[in-house]
Write a protein that holds these residues in place. Structure first.
Motif, mmCIF file in Angstrom:
data_model
loop_
_atom_site.group_PDB
_atom_site.id
_atom_site.type_symbol
_atom_site.label_atom_id
_atom_site.label_comp_id
_atom_site.label_asym_id
_atom_site.label_seq_id
_atom_site.Cartn_x
_atom_site.Cartn_y
_atom_site.Cartn_z
ATOM 1 N N SER A 47 -7.658 -14.894 -34.224
ATOM 2 C CA SER A 47 -8.237 -15.381 -35.473
ATOM 3 C C SER A 47 -9.087 -14.259 -36.053
ATOM 4 C CB SER A 47 -9.063 -16.648 -35.259
ATOM 5 O OG SER A 47 -10.247 -16.349 -34.565
ATOM 6 N N ASP A 51 -11.711 -17.364 -39.313
ATOM 7 C CA ASP A 51 -10.560 -18.258 -39.195
ATOM 8 C C ASP A 51 -9.729 -18.380 -40.475
ATOM 9 O OD1 ASP A 51 -11.036 -18.728 -36.507
ATOM 10 O OD2 ASP A 51 -12.128 -20.584 -36.869
ATOM 11 N N THR A 54 -5.082 -17.070 -38.711
ATOM 12 C CA THR A 54 -4.927 -17.427 -37.299
ATOM 13 C C THR A 54 -3.463 -17.275 -36.917
ATOM 14 O OG1 THR A 54 -4.596 -19.745 -37.900
ATOM 15 C CG2 THR A 54 -6.836 -19.099 -37.293
#
Length: 133
Positions: A47, A51, A54
């Protein structure tokens, strides 16, 4: 509808050094300024950018190749693309990097192309120059 992004970039550093900038969590974070957590194993997850991106490592050959099932948070639910980076040594001791990023949703192509150039290739070059000066 999905498309393929292809980019070719040259760096004044060895393929092993370029691989580390992309695949090592600490170095990746230093280069991009955004936290990265990257497994060093095939089948391991990664990630980056809080995030925003990912995925899963599909193939890892240190100093030569990184292939990842890659997903941006703005992709439609369940959609992954495949990002493959190949690293080839150049005669001057540098590296030619070729990115082939398949399966990016068409409406996100311009943004994704720009992100690779600005958040990765430009920052990697600046990082390498700062280390060599």
């Amino acid at each position: 509808m999905c498309k393929t992004i292809k980019q070719r970039v040259k760096f004044k550093a060895s393929p092993a050094a370029i691989y580390d900038l992309l695949a090592d969590s600490k170095k990746h974070t230093e280069v991009t300024g955004r936290k990265a957590i990257i497994s060093g194993k095939i089948g391991g997850t990664f990630s980056t950018s809080r995030d925003d991106v990912t995925g899963v490592n599909v193939d890892l050959v240190p100093g030569r190749r990184i292939v990842q099932a890659w997903r941006h948070r703005r992709f439609p639910e369940g959609v992954f693309s495949m990002a493959a980076v190949t690293l080839t040594p150049t005669p001057d001791g540098g590296t030619e990097l070729v990115l082939t990023h398949r399966g990016v949703p068409k409406d996100l192509i311009p943004e994704t192309e720009q992100t690779w150039r600005e958040q990765y290739w430009s920052r990697m070059k600046a990082y390498l120059e700062s280390r060599n000066s």
